[in-house]
Scaffold this active site. Structure first.
Site, PDB file in Angstrom:
ATOM      1  N   LYS A  69       0.824  -1.155   0.071  1.00 42.27           N
ATOM      2  CA  LYS A  69      -0.033  -0.115   0.103  1.00 42.27           C
ATOM      3  C   LYS A  69       1.084   1.295  -0.065  1.00 42.27           C
ATOM      4  CE  LYS A  69      -3.745   2.103   2.698  1.00 42.27           C
ATOM      5  NZ  LYS A  69      -4.648   1.645   3.822  1.00 42.27           N
TER       6      LYS A  69
ATOM      7  N   SER B 182      -9.490   1.643   3.158  1.00 43.25           N
ATOM      8  CA  SER B 182      -8.605   2.294   2.360  1.00 43.25           C
ATOM      9  C   SER B 182      -7.508   1.719   1.385  1.00 43.25           C
ATOM     10  CB  SER B 182      -8.001   3.578   3.029  1.00 43.25           C
ATOM     11  OG  SER B 182      -7.022   3.191   3.968  1.00 43.25           O
TER      12      SER B 182
ATOM     13  N   SER C  63      -9.802  -0.541   7.118  1.00 42.25           N
ATOM     14  CA  SER C  63      -9.016  -0.514   5.855  1.00 42.25           C
ATOM     15  C   SER C  63      -8.596  -1.801   5.376  1.00 42.25           C
ATOM     16  CB  SER C  63      -8.149   0.663   5.687  1.00 42.25           C
ATOM     17  OG  SER C  63      -8.669   1.951   6.073  1.00 42.25           O
TER      18      SER C  63
END
Length: 587
Positions: A76, A150, A174
């Protein structure tokens, strides 16, 4: 060609010589490049030149020497990879780190290969995967749905067969919401267990790094390899021995919390109730006993995340940039951060006091449970619904996830089925901190996976008592003082003799296993916090100690045993079948 990239399968291919790491990684890179325009999963896909140092290092190594040899993974893009820009989905914020995040470097040292940096909701603020200047991430199964956020791009790389696992972060859900929407296991380990050094903070005091995998067994292996102390992470915590890799195993009987009907919320989804009922029944078939749980305190705690001072904590990271370059931060992120500057010190302490009160209530509610089961999300929302009501729909996605880090619990999202339209649907198992491997053991059983023959462990130790520690007797206080609870009254296997030991003043029995002439002895099974076991053991006088005791149903549990020399001067009382019966015979 789509490859099976599960850890065991890929390792066997490398060991057999059936797979070349260079060929595989470059092929996966080409596939990722072809898919990225449709899914927007990568912000930065490593070039062949950027991959070269990793491939060259592996070609100079042996598969046998590296547990994750040649395993492709994605990162990420709020987690640092040395030499590659970290953007947090905000070009104006971007920087190029000189060193990788501790966790990333650990994975590389174990042989894993980073394929690229993945898309996310800007500054990890959101649960849907559409809040990015690099494009919205669509679902891996149905294009009209989002990937979830997210950590939006990371799960896509696993679901689409480009990586074996991927890293995300999780402050409010997330790492769990996108796992559910893409049919993956999403592990949000105990806060501080995986290093967050080299991670762009969302809420520094709450942030966790997460993993996305196809199976719970893979998540367990990755956790065992990476849950190591990190001097760079001031929020790091040491992993206790009961939560190491050997704690992953088979699960027999357990008690799990199920939210009351009035606490369950599906936001109008007609399929959710039946899917959740099926999940409860599935855990029952695995040996679970459902227990009704009042979720109201958990849900109240969840409200503090965006209505309390933790918005100011987010603002502390992004605020200066948002003020200096308003256009650099997405409007929806501005809206989330708007309350940040208004939070006072008084507000902060009041919210902390309220959270501590709620945590005490939640901890008490979970005291007799091994875990809690909830849906991961109440209702999936379409991209069109998100566009129409971005704040409301995003908020709904966090109904079952927002409280987890505030209350310091471990959680794992597990695939549980599919909706009528083919969209994945999942549940979450959560529990006390440092029960990660136990939760993964349950998740593995839920998935129908293979586990080691040993029993799974958690933060509680079962203890078999046969004498003065029985409920209500002279030394029972030593258990209750340490937070122990009585699980069951049962009997041992018929292979023991019971003796009343000489001395005192407290009368004590000695239970000894014998090859012949044994009988079943009445015992109790208590559950004791593992952290208290050492002090309890130190309080046991010779000739007694703790070992393994076989129960009538074949289980072997930790319990009182007696060394042979201690039987000098003792009286054999086996005919009474138990300590209580013998005491009663004394009148």
């Amino acid at each position: 060609m789509k490859h099976d990239l599960q850890l065991d399968v890929l390792r066997q291919r490398y060991l057999s010589g059936d797979c070349c790491v260079r060929t595989l990684l470059l092929e996966l890179r080409e596939q990722a490049q072809a898919l990225n325009p449709d899914f927007n999963m990568f912000i930065h896909l490593l070039s062949a030149q950027e991959l070269e140092p990793y491939l060259a290092a592996l070609e100079a190594s042996k598969v046998e020497d590296l547990p994750l040899y040649g395993v492709p993974f994605a990162i990420k893009d709020n987690i640092d990879l040395a030499g590659i820009p970290t953007t947090a989905a905000c070009p104006a914020y971007a920087y190029v780190p000189e060193r990788s995040a501790t966790l990333v470097q650990r994975l590389i040292d174990l042989g894993a290969v980073p394929l690229g940096k993945t898309n996310l909701d800007q500054f990890a603020t959101g649960l849907n995967g559409t809040r990015s200047p690099y494009g919205a991430c669509r679902n891996s199964v149905l294009p009209e749905y989002p990937s979830g956020g997210s950590s939006a791009g990371s799960p896509l790389t696993v679901a689409l067969g480009l990586t074996s696992f991927a890293l995300g972060t999780d402050t409010a859900g997330s790492g769990r919401v996108p796992a559910a929407l893409n049919n993956l296991v999403g592990l949000k380990a105990t806060k501080g267990l995986l290093s967050t050094a080299g991670v762009v903070p969302a809420c520094r005091t709450l942030d966790c790094v997460t993993t996305f995998t196809a199976t719970a067994a893979e998540a367990s292996r990755l956790l065992a390899l990476t849950a190591t102390p990190d001097p760079r992470d001031e929020y790091g915590r040491n992993n206790p021995s009961w939560n190491d890799g050997s704690a992953f195993g088979q699960v027999n009987s357990f008690r799990f919390g199920v939210p009351r009907a009035e606490d369950l919320q599906f936001f109008g989804c007609n399929e959710g109730p039946a899917l959740f009922t099926a999940a409860v029944e599935r855990l029952q078939t695995l040996g679970g006993e459902p227990v009704s749980l009042d979720l109201s305190a958990f849900l109240e705690a969840a409200q503090l995340l965006y209505e309390g001072p933790w918005v100011a904590e987010r603002y502390s990271v992004v605020g200066e940039l948002a003020q200096a370059q308003p256009d650099a931060v997405l409007p929806v992120i501005h809206a989330v951060l708007a309350k940040g500057p208004e939070v006072s010190g008084v507000d902060t302490f009041r919210a902390q006091y309220r959270l501590q009160l709620l945590k005490a209530q939640c901890d008490r509610a979970m005291a007799g449970l091994d875990c809690v089961l909830t849906p991961t999300i109440g209702r999936p929302v379409t991209l069109a619904e998100l566009a129409a009501e971005p704040v409301l729909r995003n908020s709904e996605l966090g109904y079952y996830t927002n409280f987890m880090n505030l209350l310091d619990y471990a959680a794992v999202a597990v695939p549980s089925g599919f909706m009528a339209n083919g969209l994945p649907w999942g549940v979450t198992l959560f529990g006390r901190p440092f029960t990660d491997q136990y939760l993964l053991s349950l998740a593995n059983a839920y998935q129908g996976g293979q586990a080691p023959a040993t029993l799974a462990r958690n933060d509680q130790t079962r203890l078999v008592v046969c004498g003065a520690h029985l409920d209500g007797l002279a030394l029972n206080w030593q258990l209750k003082q340490r937070g122990a609870t009585l699980l069951e009254a049962t009997v041992s296997s018929p292979h023991y003799r019971l003796h009343a030991l000489a001395g005192g003043p407290v009368k004590r029995p000695g239970m000894v296993r014998v090859a012949q002439g044994g009988v079943a002895i009445a015992v109790e099974v208590w559950q004791l916090p593992s952290a208290e076991l050492g002090s309890f053991l130190n309080a046991i006088p010779a000739p007694l100690g703790l070992g393994k005791v076989e129960l009538a149903d074949g289980r072997w549990e930790t319990g009182f045993i007696c060394e042979g020399y201690g039987l000098q001067g003792a009286t054999d009382i086996s005919e009474w079948g138990g300590w209580r019966a013998w005491l009663a015979s004394l009148g």
